[in-house]
Design a protein around this motif. Structure first.
Motif, PDB file in Angstrom:
ATOM      1  N   ASP A 376       0.815  -0.993  -0.347  1.00 52.95           N
ATOM      2  CA  ASP A 376      -0.030   0.473  -0.159  1.00 52.95           C
ATOM      3  C   ASP A 376       0.616   1.021  -0.119  1.00 52.95           C
ATOM      4  O   ASP A 376      -0.162   2.251   0.108  1.00 52.95           O
ATOM      5  CB  ASP A 376      -1.055  -0.521   1.520  1.00 52.95           C
ATOM      6  N   GLY A 377       2.045   0.941  -0.126  1.00 51.54           N
ATOM      7  CA  GLY A 377       2.873   2.198  -0.210  1.00 51.54           C
ATOM      8  C   GLY A 377       2.976   3.087   0.974  1.00 51.54           C
ATOM      9  O   GLY A 377       3.874   4.055   1.249  1.00 51.54           O
ATOM     10  N   THR A 378       3.247   1.611   2.031  1.00 52.03           N
ATOM     11  CA  THR A 378       3.558   2.702   3.219  1.00 52.03           C
ATOM     12  C   THR A 378       4.414   1.933   3.876  1.00 52.03           C
ATOM     13  O   THR A 378       4.694   0.617   4.134  1.00 52.03           O
ATOM     14  CB  THR A 378       2.812   2.580   4.581  1.00 52.03           C
ATOM     15  N   ARG A 379       5.500   2.417   4.845  1.00 50.62           N
ATOM     16  CA  ARG A 379       7.434   2.520   4.730  1.00 50.62           C
ATOM     17  C   ARG A 379       7.128   1.949   6.393  1.00 50.62           C
ATOM     18  O   ARG A 379       6.825   2.601   7.274  1.00 50.62           O
ATOM     19  CB  ARG A 379       8.046   3.119   4.573  1.00 50.62           C
ATOM     20  N   CYS A 380       7.662   0.506   6.449  1.00 50.10           N
ATOM     21  CA  CYS A 380       8.243   0.544   7.790  1.00 50.10           C
ATOM     22  C   CYS A 380       8.189   0.984   8.910  1.00 50.10           C
ATOM     23  O   CYS A 380       9.790   2.176   8.825  1.00 50.10           O
ATOM     24  CB  CYS A 380       8.897  -1.326   7.784  1.00 50.10           C
ATOM     25  N   ARG A 381       8.454   1.408  10.110  1.00 49.36           N
ATOM     26  CA  ARG A 381       8.736   2.778  10.749  1.00 49.36           C
ATOM     27  C   ARG A 381       9.541   2.025  11.960  1.00 49.36           C
ATOM     28  O   ARG A 381      10.068   2.277  13.055  1.00 49.36           O
ATOM     29  CB  ARG A 381       7.505   3.312  11.575  1.00 49.36           C
ATOM     30  N   ASN A 382       9.747   0.495  11.712  1.00 44.08           N
ATOM     31  CA  ASN A 382      10.677   0.093  12.850  1.00 44.08           C
ATOM     32  C   ASN A 382      12.072   0.180  11.881  1.00 44.08           C
ATOM     33  O   ASN A 382      12.432   0.895  11.318  1.00 44.08           O
ATOM     34  CB  ASN A 382      10.444  -1.601  12.420  1.00 44.08           C
ATOM     35  N   HIS A 383      12.659   0.173  13.807  1.00 45.96           N
ATOM     36  CA  HIS A 383      14.257   0.376  13.234  1.00 45.96           C
ATOM     37  C   HIS A 383      14.940  -0.414  13.090  1.00 45.96           C
ATOM     38  O   HIS A 383      14.826  -1.788  13.239  1.00 45.96           O
ATOM     39  CB  HIS A 383      14.966   0.805  14.764  1.00 45.96           C
ATOM     40  N   ALA A 384      15.957  -0.930  12.212  1.00 46.93           N
ATOM     41  CA  ALA A 384      16.851  -1.362  10.741  1.00 46.93           C
ATOM     42  C   ALA A 384      17.721  -2.249  12.214  1.00 46.93           C
ATOM     43  O   ALA A 384      18.275  -1.583  13.122  1.00 46.93           O
ATOM     44  CB  ALA A 384      17.237  -0.615   9.927  1.00 46.93           C
ATOM     45  N   ARG A 385      18.316  -2.918  11.963  1.00 41.61           N
ATOM     46  CA  ARG A 385      18.812  -4.352  12.701  1.00 41.61           C
ATOM     47  C   ARG A 385      20.318  -3.475  12.131  1.00 41.61           C
ATOM     48  O   ARG A 385      20.851  -3.289  11.440  1.00 41.61           O
ATOM     49  CB  ARG A 385      18.574  -5.611  11.809  1.00 41.61           C
ATOM     50  N   PRO A 386      21.866  -3.609  13.396  1.00 42.55           N
ATOM     51  CA  PRO A 386      22.789  -2.924  13.405  1.00 42.55           C
ATOM     52  C   PRO A 386      23.028  -4.252  11.673  1.00 42.55           C
ATOM     53  O   PRO A 386      23.402  -5.018  11.807  1.00 42.55           O
ATOM     54  CB  PRO A 386      23.132  -3.677  14.692  1.00 42.55           C
ATOM     55  N   GLY A 387      23.354  -3.301  11.175  1.00 43.20           N
ATOM     56  CA  GLY A 387      24.813  -3.851   9.864  1.00 43.20           C
ATOM     57  C   GLY A 387      23.498  -4.145   8.561  1.00 43.20           C
ATOM     58  O   GLY A 387      23.904  -4.863   8.228  1.00 43.20           O
ATOM     59  N   SER A 388      22.319  -3.991   8.883  1.00 43.08           N
ATOM     60  CA  SER A 388      20.960  -4.083   7.988  1.00 43.08           C
ATOM     61  C   SER A 388      20.609  -2.665   7.729  1.00 43.08           C
ATOM     62  O   SER A 388      20.326  -1.583   8.890  1.00 43.08           O
ATOM     63  CB  SER A 388      20.349  -5.256   8.053  1.00 43.08           C
ATOM     64  N   GLN A 389      20.291  -3.017   6.406  1.00 38.81           N
ATOM     65  CA  GLN A 389      18.780  -2.081   6.470  1.00 38.81           C
ATOM     66  C   GLN A 389      17.215  -2.206   6.280  1.00 38.81           C
ATOM     67  O   GLN A 389      16.528  -1.450   5.965  1.00 38.81           O
ATOM     68  CB  GLN A 389      19.169  -1.132   4.446  1.00 38.81           C
ATOM     69  N   TYR A 390      17.076  -3.701   7.520  1.00 33.14           N
ATOM     70  CA  TYR A 390      15.590  -3.975   7.935  1.00 33.14           C
ATOM     71  C   TYR A 390      15.427  -4.043   8.653  1.00 33.14           C
ATOM     72  O   TYR A 390      16.535  -4.380   9.747  1.00 33.14           O
ATOM     73  CB  TYR A 390      15.582  -5.046   6.806  1.00 33.14           C
ATOM     74  N   CYS A 391      14.515  -4.277   9.734  1.00 31.54           N
ATOM     75  CA  CYS A 391      14.075  -4.149  10.690  1.00 31.54           C
ATOM     76  C   CYS A 391      14.206  -6.097  10.796  1.00 31.54           C
ATOM     77  O   CYS A 391      14.353  -6.691  10.028  1.00 31.54           O
ATOM     78  CB  CYS A 391      13.008  -3.799  11.346  1.00 31.54           C
ATOM     79  N   GLY A 392      14.052  -6.317  12.074  1.00 33.04           N
ATOM     80  CA  GLY A 392      13.794  -7.171  12.472  1.00 33.04           C
ATOM     81  C   GLY A 392      12.652  -8.499  11.181  1.00 33.04           C
ATOM     82  O   GLY A 392      12.905  -9.892  11.320  1.00 33.04           O
ATOM     83  N   VAL A 393      11.617  -7.713  11.612  1.00 29.21           N
ATOM     84  CA  VAL A 393       9.916  -8.370  10.712  1.00 29.21           C
ATOM     85  C   VAL A 393      10.978  -8.857   8.956  1.00 29.21           C
ATOM     86  O   VAL A 393      10.528  -9.432   8.800  1.00 29.21           O
ATOM     87  CB  VAL A 393       9.614  -7.644  11.070  1.00 29.21           C
TER      88      VAL A 393
END
Length: 399
Positions: A376-393
């Protein structure tokens, strides 16, 4: 009882109960045949005939002739042997009372069924005779009664409740009711509990068509077909919505139904014991129709998703509670009336979406947040994991 007196009594009874005299005599013959089989201890079946003029009764034993059928084992030809006893009239009189009572009851139900089976959906006026905790008996006319059921669903699952919660009836009160069923006495379907002791006609005060019929009485334009009731949504005893349309372009259908100073709709409301009735104008455009259905709330915009039968409605913030209604009643009735799934949102919701988009743009510049963007075009608001551009989810995005 003399034979002639039996015929006279049958004729008078048939006339009083509006039952066909010959049908009554035929049924009495069939019932007496079974009685005489038992009384005379006959080996074979019996047949009883009653002379239509003199009332004399004849009893015959049906003795089979020839050989039985090889497949069914039943005889096809019979010889009638006269076994009429000397005291046939006395025996008939002893059995006639119970037999006739049963026949009159069955014949009366059949007569009512024949008269009213094509009147399902008609509005009738009756008088309250008596009430019980489970149903109210309503007299439609002499000899014809109807049942208005109001069973407790918890104690009697499967039974009907056709009485609005805000209505209670008193003896001799006149009511307008809608015929919703006429029980067939010869039907093979399972019988209702205690059906033989209950009236054959079932009526309702909760059915949506009751409002339709009441408007036909009060609004000549509807009766003449100039104005059409397109749809009715109802929560009995509380509130209803009626969508109307005009077949003449210069006639206002809502004004015709409301009447001068609300006189016409007021008569309907009084008959419904002050149930609120909203009359709205039907429209071929679903967006306009949905907006009208949410009256009296004012609608800013309606977006239609025809594939999913979904309507998104934007209303001013101060109209949100009015559009939804008490406990969602207004929105619920509008959805039933239109047949669309309605999602109501305040005007501030669109402004909030713009603010959230701006926040997302700011977040994109910060590498500490997950860069996952949903469908739906909504960006995740979680913090990224260390050394990664993505969160744990959404860590699978690294792969």
């Amino acid at each position: 009882m003399a034979s002639s007196e039996l015929i006279e009594a049958l004729q008078a009874l048939a006339h009083e109960r509006k039952i066909d005299e010959f049908y009554l005599i035929e049924r009495l013959e069939q019932s007496l045949a079974k009685s005489y089989e038992r009384i005379l201890d006959l080996e074979w079946d019996a047949r009883v005939t009653i002379d239509r003029q003199t009332g004399k009764i004849y009893v015959y034993e049906l003795v089979p002739v020839g050989e039985p059928d090889e497949e069914t084992g039943e005889y096809s030809e019979f010889e009638e042997r006269d076994v009429t006893p000397a005291d046939v009239s006395r025996i008939a009189a002893q059995n006639a009372k119970g037999v006739i009572s049963s026949l009159v009851r069955e014949a009366g139900r059949q007569s009512i069924y024949d008269e009213f089976r094509n009147r399902v959906g008609d509005l009738v006026t009756g008088t309250v005779l008596q009430g019980t905790p489970d149903f109210t008996i309503i007299k439609i006319r002499d000899g014809v009664e109807a049942e208005l059921p109001h069973y407790d669903a918890k104690r009697n699952p499967g039974e009907r409740n056709e009485r609005p919660a805000n209505e209670h009836y008193r003896h001799n009160q006149r009511l307008k009711v809608l015929i919703i069923e006429v029980r067939d006495p010869n039907a093979d379907s399972p019988r209702a509990r205690g059906e033989q002791a209950r009236p054959a006609i079932v009526v309702s005060r909760t059915h949506p068509d009751l409002i339709r019929r009441l408007f036909e009485i009060e609004v000549p334009e509807i009766y003449d077909g100039v104005v059409e009731v397109k749809s009715v949504a109802r929560e009995p005893g509380a509130r209803s919505k009626v969508a109307v349309a005009s077949r003449e372009p210069n006639l206002d259908p809502v004004g015709a139904c409301v009447g001068p100073k609300g006189s016409r709709v007021r008569m309907v409301v009084e008959e419904l014991r002050n149930e609120r009735v909203d009359v709205i104008q039907w429209d071929a455009d679903p967006a306009v129709y949905v907006a009208n259905a949410l009256s009296p709330a004012k609608v800013s915009r309606v977006t239609i998703d025809e594939d999913n039968n979904y309507a998104t409605v934007i209303v001013p913030d101060d109209q949100l509670s009015l559009a939804i209604g008490k406990e969602g009643q207004n929105a619920r009735l509008a959805a039933r009336l239109t047949g669309w799934h309605i999602d109501i949102k305040p005007a501030s919701f669109e402004g909030a979406s713009l603010v959230s988009d701006a926040l997302i743009d700011e977040v994109e510049e910060d590498d500490d947040f997950c860069i996952f963007v949903g469908e739906d075009g909504t960006r995740c608001r979680n913090h990224a994991r260390p050394g990664s551009q993505y969160c744990g989810v959404h860590a699978d995005g690294d792969e």
